[in-house]
Motif scaffolding. Structure first.
Motif, mmCIF file in Angstrom:
data_model
loop_
_atom_site.group_PDB
_atom_site.id
_atom_site.type_symbol
_atom_site.label_atom_id
_atom_site.label_comp_id
_atom_site.label_asym_id
_atom_site.label_seq_id
_atom_site.Cartn_x
_atom_site.Cartn_y
_atom_site.Cartn_z
ATOM 1 N N PHE A 257 3.501 -9.939 -6.964
ATOM 2 C CA PHE A 257 4.783 -10.325 -7.544
ATOM 3 C C PHE A 257 5.781 -9.202 -7.243
ATOM 4 C CE2 PHE A 257 3.320 -13.448 -10.918
ATOM 5 C CZ PHE A 257 4.325 -14.371 -10.672
ATOM 6 N N VAL A 258 6.851 -9.499 -6.532
ATOM 7 C CA VAL A 258 7.822 -8.454 -6.163
ATOM 8 C C VAL A 258 9.190 -8.812 -6.718
ATOM 9 C CG1 VAL A 258 8.807 -7.139 -4.248
ATOM 10 C CG2 VAL A 258 6.591 -8.220 -3.987
ATOM 11 N N HIS A 259 9.870 -7.809 -7.250
ATOM 12 C CA HIS A 259 11.217 -8.076 -7.749
ATOM 13 C C HIS A 259 12.116 -8.480 -6.582
ATOM 14 C CE1 HIS A 259 15.182 -7.493 -9.559
ATOM 15 N NE2 HIS A 259 14.544 -7.817 -10.678
ATOM 16 N N PRO B 288 -4.771 -9.758 9.242
ATOM 17 C CA PRO B 288 -4.115 -9.530 7.953
ATOM 18 C C PRO B 288 -2.885 -10.427 7.859
ATOM 19 C CG PRO B 288 -4.598 -7.461 9.032
ATOM 20 C CD PRO B 288 -4.911 -8.524 10.023
ATOM 21 N N THR B 289 -2.855 -11.244 6.835
ATOM 22 C CA THR B 289 -1.825 -12.277 6.751
ATOM 23 C C THR B 289 -0.977 -12.091 5.491
ATOM 24 O OG1 THR B 289 -3.238 -13.811 7.962
ATOM 25 C CG2 THR B 289 -1.509 -14.805 6.590
ATOM 26 N N VAL B 290 0.331 -12.143 5.683
ATOM 27 C CA VAL B 290 1.243 -12.064 4.532
ATOM 28 C C VAL B 290 1.990 -13.393 4.453
ATOM 29 C CG1 VAL B 290 3.176 -10.818 3.491
ATOM 30 C CG2 VAL B 290 1.488 -9.577 4.871
ATOM 31 N N MET B 291 1.972 -13.992 3.285
ATOM 32 C CA MET B 291 2.693 -15.259 3.099
ATOM 33 C C MET B 291 3.851 -15.060 2.121
ATOM 34 S SD MET B 291 -0.495 -17.932 2.951
ATOM 35 C CE MET B 291 0.444 -19.292 2.328
ATOM 36 N N VAL B 292 4.974 -15.675 2.409
ATOM 37 C CA VAL B 292 6.150 -15.523 1.531
ATOM 38 C C VAL B 292 6.565 -16.859 0.923
ATOM 39 C CG1 VAL B 292 7.131 -13.436 2.563
ATOM 40 C CG2 VAL B 292 7.612 -15.659 3.589
ATOM 41 N N ILE C 82 -5.551 -12.427 2.950
ATOM 42 C CA ILE C 82 -4.279 -13.145 2.840
ATOM 43 C C ILE C 82 -3.539 -12.620 1.609
ATOM 44 C CG2 ILE C 82 -3.185 -15.417 2.594
ATOM 45 C CD1 ILE C 82 -5.863 -16.616 3.682
ATOM 46 N N MET C 83 -2.302 -12.167 1.835
ATOM 47 C CA MET C 83 -1.512 -11.613 0.728
ATOM 48 C C MET C 83 -0.314 -12.525 0.451
ATOM 49 S SD MET C 83 0.693 -8.066 0.586
ATOM 50 C CE MET C 83 -0.544 -6.814 0.431
ATOM 51 N N PRO C 84 -0.388 -13.351 -0.582
ATOM 52 C CA PRO C 84 0.777 -14.166 -0.935
ATOM 53 C C PRO C 84 1.777 -13.312 -1.714
ATOM 54 C CG PRO C 84 -1.261 -15.001 -1.942
ATOM 55 C CD PRO C 84 -1.528 -13.623 -1.469
#
Ligand code: NAD
Length: 453
Positions: free
Chosen positions: A248-250, A313-317, A334-336
């Protein structure tokens, strides 16, 4: 199985394990066997899922040696009879607590850290004076085989025995009466274990999983937070029970955060051939993970190779709680990333879900830190870091609610495999007459007064 458990119970009744020196000798023996066979242990874990010897030491053997050392150095203190204060109603008398081993224990391990998750609970069980039946995970077949070979060739089966196998063998084991069951694995199987244990009222420790959040607020140190998060997420290719599952990112720092995460991932050059990125354990998990990857939401990565069991390494937005990736524990690389504006909403969202095994807060704001730590229930966690809390054996390691029950590591492991027998000892030269007949108003008044003290 029945014969094995009976022979262990007989050995336990022989009182051999009550001797603290016996326990220390067995632990040192285990350490010696592991140290002598490190090359074989490295080979087996590499064969199972491409884990390098560096990571095998960093995340498995190193922690095992640390636990053995800590148990051997502290055992005499942990096992001491502890005196406690005696309340006035029991004076003159003495009160004390005697730690005693539970008896014959069953340890069921998971595959993702196959040495550590099998042997650290075993170390705690031996330190506390129990006998052990260990069932490693069949999914990491080579490590299961080498653990079984080394233990069964070097220890008497009536004290410490490895039983290999999958569902059928575990079901057979669970049908036996143990004095303690220590299980590491999924929440689904945890429920099966709990039900089986309930039949015999066997105490259990359940080290389970879940979706562990990481929260970054606008006051965090972005560079360091991203570096630590990337390491924690992608070590073991995300197959870590306490990996930050989603982030969770501001809103105000999201773009900078994503850039920083990309820099860290690129710097790490994750690749199986670099020996810094392990494989996914099997094809079934490959398929499960690939289904989580929504191409429209991939910010970075998303590549995979079925044959070599590799997912980059996968980043999902732009992820929300309706996405497939948010429906279950990911347990993969996987990093949502979810954005938020108000910390209250984040807390509420997490509290609506099952209690996580871990929670990580990245912030320099005392207010936000304490708000999250005080309002969210979770097993354990870290402030401005992730995963590393597991390496401090002075912190109890375990879950709460759906993520588990009970804890271990260091003295907490010793306690998990012990019963604490409480004893009140009275002298015989005096016996106040308060509780005896005839019951009078004055006696009641005195009892009311004395019980307050
Ligand atoms: P799993 O639950 O599938 O298997 C764990 C163990 O249970 C294995 O030894 C397996 O042989 C046995 N088992 C599987 N199905 C069974 C059944 N029907 N009846 C009886 N026994 C059965 O878990 P896993 O895939 O090995 O591990 C992944 C899960 O474990 C994840 O959820 C992860 O978060 C969790 N985990 C938790 C911790 C922790 O310390 N809390 C550590 C590692 C993994």
């Amino acid at each position: 199985m029945e014969k094995l458990i009976n022979s262990q119970r007989e050995f336990f009744f022989s009182k051999a394990t009550l001797d603290l020196n016996f326990r220390i000798e067995q632990l040192r023996k285990l350490e010696g066997i592991l140290k002598k066979n490190e090359t074989e242990l490295d080979r087996a874990i590499y064969a199972d899922f491409g884990k390098s010897s560096f990571e095998n030491y960093e995340t498995e053997l190193g922690l095992i040696y640390h636990d053995i050392d800590s148990a051997c150095r502290n055992l005499k203190r942990w096992a001491k009879v502890k005196k406690v204060y005696t309340n006035v109603a029991n004076l003159p008398g003495r009160s004390y607590i005697i730690p005693e081993p539970l008896g014959v224990s069953l340890v069921i391990g998971a595959w993702n850290y196959p040495y550590q998750l099998s042997l650290c609970p075993t170390i705690a069980a031996i330190a506390a004076g129990n006998t052990v039946v260990l069932k490693p995970s069949e999914l990491s077949a080579e490590t299961s085989r080498i653990i079984s070979k080394l233990i069964n060739e070097n220890f008497e089966s009536n004290f410490f025995k490895v039983v290999e196998g999958g569902i059928e063998e575990t079901t057979n084991l669970l049908a036996q009466k143990f004095d303690k069951i220590f299980f590491t694995g999924s929440t689904t199987v945890g429920k099966i274990v709990y039900r089986a244990a309930a039949k015999n009222l066997t105490p259990v420790t359940l080290e389970l999983g879940g979706k562990s959040p990481a929260i970054l607020d606008e006051k965090c140190n972005l560079k360091t937070s991203a570096k630590r998060l990337v390491w924690a997420k992608f070590i073991n290719s995300g197959q870590t029970c306490i990996a930050p599952d989603y982030v969770f990112v501001h809103k105000s720092i999201k773009e900078q955060f994503l850039k920083q995460v990309s820099i860290e991932i690129k710097k790490s050059k994750y690749a199986v051939e670099n020996s810094n990125y392990v494989q996914i354990i099997n094809k079934r998990n490959m398929e499960r993970l690939i289904n989580f990857i929504d191409k429209d939401k991939v910010y970075l990565g998303g590549d995979f190779d079925m044959e070599n069991k590799y997912i980059s390494p996968t980043v999902m937005v732009d992820v929300d709680f309706d996405d497939a990736v948010m429906q279950e524990e990911i347990f993969g690389p996987i990093m949502p990333v979810l954005e938020y504006e108000n910390i209250e909403d984040v807390i509420l969202k997490i509290k609506e879900k099952p209690k996580p095994l871990a929670c990580y807060v990245f912030t320099n704001s005392k207010k936000n830190k304490w708000k999250i730590l005080n309002e969210i229930s979770f097993g354990g966690g870290a402030v401005n870091d992730a995963v590393m809390h597991i390496s401090n054996s002075r912190l109890p390691f375990g879950g709460v609610g759906d993520s588990g029950t009970g804890s271990y590591h260091g003295e907490f492991g010793f306690k998990t495999f012990s019963h604490f027998k409480s004893v009140l000892e009275k002298p015989t030269w005096i016996e106040p007459n308060l509780k005896y007949y005839p019951l009078t108003d004055l006696k009641l008044k005195l009892i009311k007064f004395v019980l307050k003290l």
